[in-house]
Each structure stands twice: as structure tokens, then as C-alpha cells.
Design a protein around this motif. Structure first.
Motif, PDB file in Angstrom:
ATOM      1  N   GLU A 188       0.829  -1.204   0.000  1.00  0.00           N
ATOM      2  CA  GLU A 188       0.000   0.000   0.000  1.00  0.00           C
ATOM      3  C   GLU A 188       0.867   1.260   0.000  1.00  0.00           C
ATOM      4  O   GLU A 188       0.541   2.240  -0.661  1.00  0.00           O
ATOM      5  N   ALA A 189       1.986   1.236   0.708  1.00  0.00           N
ATOM      6  CA  ALA A 189       2.879   2.401   0.769  1.00  0.00           C
ATOM      7  C   ALA A 189       3.471   2.723  -0.602  1.00  0.00           C
ATOM      8  O   ALA A 189       3.672   3.896  -0.933  1.00  0.00           O
ATOM      9  N   ILE A 190       3.719   1.708  -1.418  1.00  0.00           N
ATOM     10  CA  ILE A 190       4.267   1.928  -2.759  1.00  0.00           C
ATOM     11  C   ILE A 190       3.285   2.711  -3.632  1.00  0.00           C
ATOM     12  O   ILE A 190       3.687   3.497  -4.477  1.00  0.00           O
ATOM     13  N   PHE A 191       1.992   2.510  -3.393  1.00  0.00           N
ATOM     14  CA  PHE A 191       0.970   3.174  -4.200  1.00  0.00           C
ATOM     15  C   PHE A 191       0.334   4.367  -3.480  1.00  0.00           C
ATOM     16  O   PHE A 191      -0.652   4.930  -3.950  1.00  0.00           O
ATOM     17  N   ASP A 192       0.919   4.780  -2.357  1.00  0.00           N
ATOM     18  CA  ASP A 192       0.394   5.890  -1.570  1.00  0.00           C
ATOM     19  C   ASP A 192       0.443   7.192  -2.371  1.00  0.00           C
ATOM     20  O   ASP A 192       1.364   7.434  -3.138  1.00  0.00           O
ATOM     21  N   ASN A 193      -0.549   8.029  -2.196  1.00  0.00           N
ATOM     22  CA  ASN A 193      -0.641   9.340  -2.838  1.00  0.00           C
ATOM     23  C   ASN A 193      -0.687   9.281  -4.365  1.00  0.00           C
ATOM     24  O   ASN A 193      -0.260  10.209  -5.037  1.00  0.00           O
ATOM     25  N   MET A 194      -1.199   8.181  -4.896  1.00  0.00           N
ATOM     26  CA  MET A 194      -1.333   8.055  -6.350  1.00  0.00           C
ATOM     27  C   MET A 194      -2.797   7.963  -6.773  1.00  0.00           C
ATOM     28  O   MET A 194      -3.079   7.786  -7.944  1.00  0.00           O
ATOM     29  N   GLY A 195      -3.711   8.042  -5.819  1.00  0.00           N
ATOM     30  CA  GLY A 195      -5.125   7.894  -6.142  1.00  0.00           C
ATOM     31  C   GLY A 195      -5.507   6.455  -6.439  1.00  0.00           C
ATOM     32  O   GLY A 195      -6.509   6.208  -7.109  1.00  0.00           O
ATOM     33  N   ALA A 196      -4.737   5.507  -5.963  1.00  0.00           N
ATOM     34  CA  ALA A 196      -4.994   4.090  -6.226  1.00  0.00           C
ATOM     35  C   ALA A 196      -6.205   3.601  -5.435  1.00  0.00           C
ATOM     36  O   ALA A 196      -6.434   4.018  -4.305  1.00  0.00           O
ATOM     37  N   VAL A 197      -6.967   2.710  -6.060  1.00  0.00           N
ATOM     38  CA  VAL A 197      -8.068   2.028  -5.389  1.00  0.00           C
ATOM     39  C   VAL A 197      -7.558   0.636  -5.034  1.00  0.00           C
ATOM     40  O   VAL A 197      -7.179  -0.140  -5.917  1.00  0.00           O
ATOM     41  N   ILE A 198      -7.533   0.334  -3.740  1.00  0.00           N
ATOM     42  CA  ILE A 198      -6.964  -0.923  -3.266  1.00  0.00           C
ATOM     43  C   ILE A 198      -8.062  -1.768  -2.632  1.00  0.00           C
ATOM     44  O   ILE A 198      -8.773  -1.308  -1.745  1.00  0.00           O
ATOM     45  N   ASN A 199      -8.184  -3.011  -3.121  1.00  0.00           N
ATOM     46  CA  ASN A 199      -9.154  -3.956  -2.569  1.00  0.00           C
ATOM     47  C   ASN A 199      -8.410  -5.156  -2.013  1.00  0.00           C
ATOM     48  O   ASN A 199      -7.513  -5.691  -2.666  1.00  0.00           O
ATOM     49  N   LEU A 200      -8.806  -5.568  -0.811  1.00  0.00           N
ATOM     50  CA  LEU A 200      -8.204  -6.719  -0.152  1.00  0.00           C
ATOM     51  C   LEU A 200      -9.243  -7.816   0.007  1.00  0.00           C
ATOM     52  O   LEU A 200     -10.392  -7.546   0.351  1.00  0.00           O
ATOM     53  N   LYS A 201      -8.839  -9.053  -0.233  1.00  0.00           N
ATOM     54  CA  LYS A 201      -9.742 -10.185  -0.037  1.00  0.00           C
ATOM     55  C   LYS A 201      -8.946 -11.334   0.567  1.00  0.00           C
ATOM     56  O   LYS A 201      -8.009 -11.834  -0.046  1.00  0.00           O
ATOM     57  N   LYS A 202      -9.328 -11.724   1.778  1.00  0.00           N
ATOM     58  CA  LYS A 202      -8.645 -12.829   2.452  1.00  0.00           C
ATOM     59  C   LYS A 202      -9.093 -14.160   1.872  1.00  0.00           C
ATOM     60  O   LYS A 202     -10.232 -14.322   1.442  1.00  0.00           O
ATOM     61  N   SER A 203      -8.159 -15.122   1.909  1.00  0.00           N
ATOM     62  CA  SER A 203      -8.489 -16.477   1.477  1.00  0.00           C
ATOM     63  C   SER A 203      -9.466 -17.089   2.476  1.00  0.00           C
ATOM     64  O   SER A 203      -9.688 -16.558   3.565  1.00  0.00           O
ATOM     65  N   LYS A 204     -10.012 -18.225   2.102  1.00  0.00           N
ATOM     66  CA  LYS A 204     -11.016 -18.886   2.938  1.00  0.00           C
ATOM     67  C   LYS A 204     -10.514 -19.127   4.361  1.00  0.00           C
ATOM     68  O   LYS A 204     -11.237 -18.907   5.326  1.00  0.00           O
ATOM     69  N   ASN A 205      -9.250 -19.537   4.500  1.00  0.00           N
ATOM     70  CA  ASN A 205      -8.708 -19.812   5.838  1.00  0.00           C
ATOM     71  C   ASN A 205      -8.020 -18.591   6.448  1.00  0.00           C
ATOM     72  O   ASN A 205      -7.540 -18.647   7.575  1.00  0.00           O
ATOM     73  N   GLY A 206      -7.949 -17.484   5.707  1.00  0.00           N
ATOM     74  CA  GLY A 206      -7.384 -16.250   6.229  1.00  0.00           C
ATOM     75  C   GLY A 206      -5.868 -16.164   6.212  1.00  0.00           C
ATOM     76  O   GLY A 206      -5.292 -15.163   6.616  1.00  0.00           O
ATOM     77  N   LYS A 207      -5.210 -17.203   5.701  1.00  0.00           N
ATOM     78  CA  LYS A 207      -3.747 -17.216   5.700  1.00  0.00           C
ATOM     79  C   LYS A 207      -3.169 -16.271   4.642  1.00  0.00           C
ATOM     80  O   LYS A 207      -2.121 -15.668   4.848  1.00  0.00           O
ATOM     81  N   TYR A 208      -3.850 -16.152   3.515  1.00  0.00           N
ATOM     82  CA  TYR A 208      -3.380 -15.302   2.417  1.00  0.00           C
ATOM     83  C   TYR A 208      -4.387 -14.204   2.114  1.00  0.00           C
ATOM     84  O   TYR A 208      -5.577 -14.354   2.374  1.00  0.00           O
ATOM     85  N   THR A 209      -3.882 -13.119   1.536  1.00  0.00           N
ATOM     86  CA  THR A 209      -4.742 -12.020   1.116  1.00  0.00           C
ATOM     87  C   THR A 209      -4.422 -11.665  -0.329  1.00  0.00           C
ATOM     88  O   THR A 209      -3.249 -11.539  -0.699  1.00  0.00           O
ATOM     89  N   SER A 210      -5.476 -11.509  -1.112  1.00  0.00           N
ATOM     90  CA  SER A 210      -5.349 -11.017  -2.475  1.00  0.00           C
ATOM     91  C   SER A 210      -5.414  -9.493  -2.413  1.00  0.00           C
ATOM     92  O   SER A 210      -6.331  -8.925  -1.816  1.00  0.00           O
TER      93      SER A 210
END
Length: 95
Positions: free
Chosen positions: A44-66
């Protein structure tokens, strides 16, 4: 991404982006990271102040995030620059 020859990967990506998109344009990045590592904040810091739209989605078991990021960029070189910045964060899978 071709881990063995990243420069060849970026060369092909630049060619594809030049042929298929008009710039400036929105570009969608997708990454997979382990949820509990703090790497989401780094991305998120890499795309900070660029007007980026960031969506997060956790995996079924919560171990990984897309992490899906849509951001308006000026051209293929800017797209590749961001991939390289994220690539410096270990353990991030670029889709």
C-alpha cells in the motif's frame, strides 16, 4: 513473472502494454501475500498518494490475502517501475 529472466519478462510486458493500451490509462495489479506479515502495508505504501483504489480479499482460511490495486498511470514504464518496487518485498506473488 519469469523469475529466471526478469528483464525479458519486463521487455515483453512493455511491448504488450504499448500495443494494447492507450496512455495514460488505468492499470490493475494483483498480488497474493501472507496475511499476517505486514507486507500489505508495504505494498500500500508503494501506491500511496497516487489515487490508487486498493481492494483486499482474504483467502477462505485467512492465511493469504489477495491485493488488487487499480491506479491511473502514464505509460508502460511506470507500470513496470511499480512491479519492480513490489518485487523487492520478499514473498509477494504477482499475478
Amino acid at each position: 513473472m519469469d523469475e529466471k529472466n526478469p528483464e525479458e519478462f519486463y521487455k515483453k510486458l512493455r511491448e504488450q502494454l504499448t500495443e494494447t493500451s492507450k496512455w495514460p490509462s488505468n492499470y490493475l495489479y494483483k498480488f497474493i501475500v501472507e496475511t499476517a506479515t505486514g507486507k500489505i502495508d508495504q505494498i500500500e505504501a508503494i501506491f500511496d498518494n497516487m489515487g490508487a483504489v486498493i481492494n483486499l480479499k482474504k483467502s477462505k482460511n485467512g492465511k493469504y490475502t489477495s491485493v488488487s490495486i487499480t491506479v491511473n498511470l502514464n505509460g508502460p514504464d511506470q507500470v513496470i517501475e511499480k512491479y519492480k518496487e513490489v518485487g523487492e518485498i520478499g514473498g509477494v506473488i504477482s499475478l
